[in-house]
Enzyme design. Structure first.
Site, PDB file in Angstrom:
ATOM      1  N   CYS A 146      40.669  37.616  40.232  1.00 10.56           N
ATOM      2  CA  CYS A 146      40.650  38.408  38.993  1.00 10.56           C
ATOM      3  C   CYS A 146      40.365  39.880  39.279  1.00 10.56           C
ATOM      4  CB  CYS A 146      39.671  37.777  38.022  1.00 10.56           C
ATOM      5  SG  CYS A 146      40.047  38.176  36.316  1.00 10.56           S
TER       6      CYS A 146
ATOM      7  N   GLU B 258      36.836  29.342  41.284  1.00 10.52           N
ATOM      8  CA  GLU B 258      35.404  29.025  41.471  1.00 10.52           C
ATOM      9  C   GLU B 258      34.795  28.401  40.220  1.00 10.52           C
ATOM     10  OE1 GLU B 258      36.627  31.919  40.794  1.00 10.52           O
ATOM     11  OE2 GLU B 258      35.283  33.065  39.505  1.00 10.52           O
TER      12      GLU B 258
ATOM     13  N   HIS C 187      40.408  31.979  38.115  1.00 11.88           N
ATOM     14  CA  HIS C 187      39.076  31.771  38.714  1.00 11.88           C
ATOM     15  C   HIS C 187      38.914  30.359  39.272  1.00 11.88           C
ATOM     16  CE1 HIS C 187      37.036  35.448  37.135  1.00 11.88           C
ATOM     17  NE2 HIS C 187      37.995  35.362  36.228  1.00 11.88           N
TER      18      HIS C 187
HETATM   19  N1  GLN Z   1      40.497  42.627  33.633  1.00 13.67           N
HETATM   20  C1  GLN Z   1      39.238  42.784  34.296  1.00 13.67           C
HETATM   21  C2  GLN Z   1      39.192  44.099  35.065  1.00 13.67           C
HETATM   22  O1  GLN Z   1      40.022  44.926  34.904  1.00 13.67           O
HETATM   23  C3  GLN Z   1      38.987  41.648  35.236  1.00 13.67           C
HETATM   24  C4  GLN Z   1      38.473  40.469  34.477  1.00 13.67           C
HETATM   25  C5  GLN Z   1      37.804  39.422  35.320  1.00 13.67           C
HETATM   26  O2  GLN Z   1      37.523  39.618  36.508  1.00 13.67           O
HETATM   27  N2  GLN Z   1      37.484  38.311  34.723  1.00 13.67           N
HETATM   28  O3  GLN Z   1      38.302  44.309  35.826  1.00 13.67           O
END
Ligand code: GLN
Length: 201
Positions: free
Chosen positions: A79, A182, A180
């Protein structure tokens, strides 16, 4: 094997336990550490960049002088971690002036799913040329304000797509997922990363 979970901000403890479980499954001996300093990273064989807020994490990477150490290690980014691995961001990244590590030849869209769906779960099927054990059964993808990969170049291998958007890829010793792993019981993506790290030891 020593895996460092970058613990400046974000979902750190879940990655620690998922990585431990993955090590156990693969029969690998090793430590998983909550990494904050340059030496924590230097001493590791591979690093996981967790989800969180990529702007905040990138500021803390700069502030703590960790960038150089992170350029040398195998990295698995989830992410926000995927955003940090990218060479190119989007308008939002440009606006906030956040620095990216630029480890992968990918361009990311920071909140690709955000406006339509803040967070959701969806089964992911890995691409036909992804490693067989990833394709064995669908993966429960947990998406939280998730980014996607808009374009790839170089020798990036696309590992998975959702609704036509690229949500997982690898290049060299780096792996990026928009979701994610995890937060699920399924440790296959962590195992795949550990296999990459083990190859270098
Ligand atoms: N969209 C988020 C960002 O720009 C990331 C979101 C996440 O890690 N759950 O950092």
């Amino acid at each position: 094997m020593n895996i460092a979970i970058l613990g400046l901000q974000g979902a750190v403890t879940e990655h620690i336990s998922a990585t431990r479980r993955a090590m156990e499954k693969l029969g690998l001996k090793g430590d998983v550490t909550w990494a904050k300093s340059r030496s924590d990273i230097k001493e590791s064989d591979g690093v996981i960049l967790p989800g969180g807020e990529s702007t905040t994490i990138s500021r803390l990477i700069e502030k703590n002088g960790l960038k150089e150490a992170l350029m040398e290690k195998p990295i698995f980014g989830t992410c926000a971690g995927m955003i940090l691995l990218a060479k190119q961001g989007d308008d939002q990244v440009a606006q906030t002036g956040q620095t990216l590590l630029g480890r992968m030849d990918i361009q990311v869209n920071r909140n690709a799913f955000g406006r339509q769906r803040e967070s959701f779960q969806s089964d992911i099927t890995f691409e036909p040329d992804a490693p067989a054990f990833l394709r064995e059964k669908p993966f429960a993808g947990v998406f939280i304000r998730a980014p996607c990969i808009e374009t790839t170049w170089g020798d990036v291998r696309i590992l998975a797509r959702l609704d036509g958007r690229i949500i997982a890829a690898e290049q060299g010793n780096c792996i990026a997922t928009a979701f994610h792993p995890e937060l699920t019981d399924d440790t296959r993506v962590h195992e795949y990363f550990l296999q990459k790290v083990a190859k270098r030891l």
